[in-house]
Scaffold this motif. Sequence first.
Motif, PDB file in Angstrom:
ATOM      1  N   LEU A  52      20.669 -20.353   2.588  1.00  0.00           N
ATOM      2  CA  LEU A  52      19.194 -20.302   2.417  1.00  0.00           C
ATOM      3  C   LEU A  52      18.642 -19.030   1.860  1.00  0.00           C
ATOM      4  O   LEU A  52      17.785 -18.731   1.359  1.00  0.00           O
ATOM      5  CB  LEU A  52      18.702 -20.873   3.412  1.00  0.00           C
ATOM      6  N   TRP A  53      19.483 -17.752   2.507  1.00  0.00           N
ATOM      7  CA  TRP A  53      19.005 -16.504   2.531  1.00  0.00           C
ATOM      8  C   TRP A  53      19.488 -16.067   1.054  1.00  0.00           C
ATOM      9  O   TRP A  53      18.512 -15.510   0.461  1.00  0.00           O
ATOM     10  CB  TRP A  53      19.929 -15.878   3.327  1.00  0.00           C
ATOM     11  N   MET A  97      25.908 -16.213  11.738  1.00  0.00           N
ATOM     12  CA  MET A  97      25.086 -16.626  11.135  1.00  0.00           C
ATOM     13  C   MET A  97      25.772 -17.889  10.289  1.00  0.00           C
ATOM     14  O   MET A  97      26.930 -17.912   9.985  1.00  0.00           O
ATOM     15  CB  MET A  97      24.634 -15.856   9.786  1.00  0.00           C
ATOM     16  N   THR A  98      25.104 -19.125  10.317  1.00  0.00           N
ATOM     17  CA  THR A  98      25.945 -20.450   9.745  1.00  0.00           C
ATOM     18  C   THR A  98      25.776 -20.379   8.290  1.00  0.00           C
ATOM     19  O   THR A  98      25.436 -19.600   7.511  1.00  0.00           O
ATOM     20  CB  THR A  98      25.170 -21.683  10.267  1.00  0.00           C
ATOM     21  N   LYS A  99      26.703 -21.311   7.678  1.00  0.00           N
ATOM     22  CA  LYS A  99      26.788 -21.382   6.282  1.00  0.00           C
ATOM     23  C   LYS A  99      25.424 -21.825   5.575  1.00  0.00           C
ATOM     24  O   LYS A  99      25.156 -21.147   4.440  1.00  0.00           O
ATOM     25  CB  LYS A  99      27.877 -22.387   5.811  1.00  0.00           C
TER      26      LYS A  99
END
Length: 92
Positions: free
Chosen positions: A8-9, A1-3
């Motif tokens: 956003l999560w 998972m990107t930063k």
Amino acid sequence: MTKLAQWLWALALLGSAWAALTMGALGLELPSPCREILWPLPAYLLVSAGCYALGTVGYRVATFHDCEDAARELQSQIQEARADLTRRGLRF
């Protein structure tokens, strides 16, 4: 998972919790002082994040290290390049 996806999560999670608390979706009866603090909370957090970012940039600029050796080396390379170009017929 990107930063970006992580941010956003987390933003979606906090936003949905804020919306659920302010809209009363959970069926909780919050006292009036809590509701008065809860409504402008996103604006407070946005201003706080902006102040933190501005402070971080200011601190990094204030503590930026000069590389004097690298600057001298670059200046000598520039002089060598100018001399080479002058020898090849370029005028400055």
